[in-house]
Design a protein around this motif. Structure first.
Motif, mmCIF file in Angstrom:
data_model
loop_
_atom_site.group_PDB
_atom_site.id
_atom_site.type_symbol
_atom_site.label_atom_id
_atom_site.label_comp_id
_atom_site.label_asym_id
_atom_site.label_seq_id
_atom_site.Cartn_x
_atom_site.Cartn_y
_atom_site.Cartn_z
ATOM 1 N N TRP A 70 52.304 -69.873 -78.088
ATOM 2 C CA TRP A 70 51.154 -69.234 -78.724
ATOM 3 C C TRP A 70 50.372 -70.253 -79.540
ATOM 4 O O TRP A 70 50.939 -71.214 -80.040
ATOM 5 N N THR A 123 46.770 -64.761 -82.851
ATOM 6 C CA THR A 123 47.195 -65.772 -81.891
ATOM 7 C C THR A 123 47.011 -65.257 -80.475
ATOM 8 O O THR A 123 46.867 -64.064 -80.243
ATOM 9 N N GLU A 124 47.016 -66.172 -79.548
ATOM 10 C CA GLU A 124 46.969 -65.825 -78.136
ATOM 11 C C GLU A 124 47.869 -66.790 -77.383
ATOM 12 O O GLU A 124 48.229 -67.851 -77.901
ATOM 13 N N MET A 125 48.253 -66.399 -76.180
ATOM 14 C CA MET A 125 49.091 -67.292 -75.379
ATOM 15 C C MET A 125 48.262 -68.487 -74.941
ATOM 16 O O MET A 125 47.071 -68.367 -74.660
ATOM 17 N N ARG A 126 48.913 -69.623 -74.906
ATOM 18 C CA ARG A 126 48.222 -70.823 -74.438
ATOM 19 C C ARG A 126 47.906 -70.675 -72.954
ATOM 20 O O ARG A 126 48.695 -70.116 -72.198
#
Length: 153
Positions: A70, A123-126
């Motif tokens: 993340w 946050t977000e997933m890479r």
């Protein structure tokens, strides 16, 4: 006493502290093993110190592993109105302003834009998960834990 921690993420995801602390712990384990085999050193002080240092390395490693998957939503996307539907841009509580606070002290409460940490909700997933760092950090911690268990006597 109850304490709460706030999980935060930033773009900086350096695994160097994890590697250093884990290597230091393995060094202590090697010293303990050599002292036990060669000098018949019977105290467990070095082994216990190595286990505590490895515990610190594991805490650092968990943060690195989470950062490999993340990352914070870019500041530009957080600033647009689309994020306001979830109330992610508003702070959970406004900063405290004491009566008569000077401008210099007020600047200390303002976050700098150079290094910004966000909550887990922002946050977000890479797009590309950092697989290499994830595998190397996991292998480093796993090998240190293996030595910790294997050399327990």
């Amino acid at each position: 006493m109850v304490s709460t921690s706030r999980v935060t993420f930033s773009e900086a995801n350096s695994a160097a502290p994890t590697y250093f602390v884990t290597a230091f712990s393995v060094g202590l384990l090697v010293i303990d093993r050599a002292a036990h085999l060669l000098l018949h050193f019977q105290t467990r002080a070095i082994y216990i110190a190595a286990s505590w240092v490895l515990y610190l390395g594991a805490l650092l490693g968990i943060n690195v592993l989470a950062g490999c998957i993340w990352h914070p939503i870019p500041k530009e996307r957080r600033a647009v109105g689309g994020m306001s539907l979830l109330n992610l841009n508003s702070p959970t509580r406004p900063p405290y302003k004491a009566p008569g606070t000077s401008a210099i002290l007020q600047q200390l409460n303002e976050p700098t834009s150079d290094f910004e940490e966000v909550d887990a909700s922002q946050t977000e997933m890479r797009d590309a998960i950092e697989w290499r760092k994830l595998v190397v950090t996991s292998a480093t911690l796993a090998s240190a834990f293996f030595l910790l268990v294997h050399w327990a006597h």
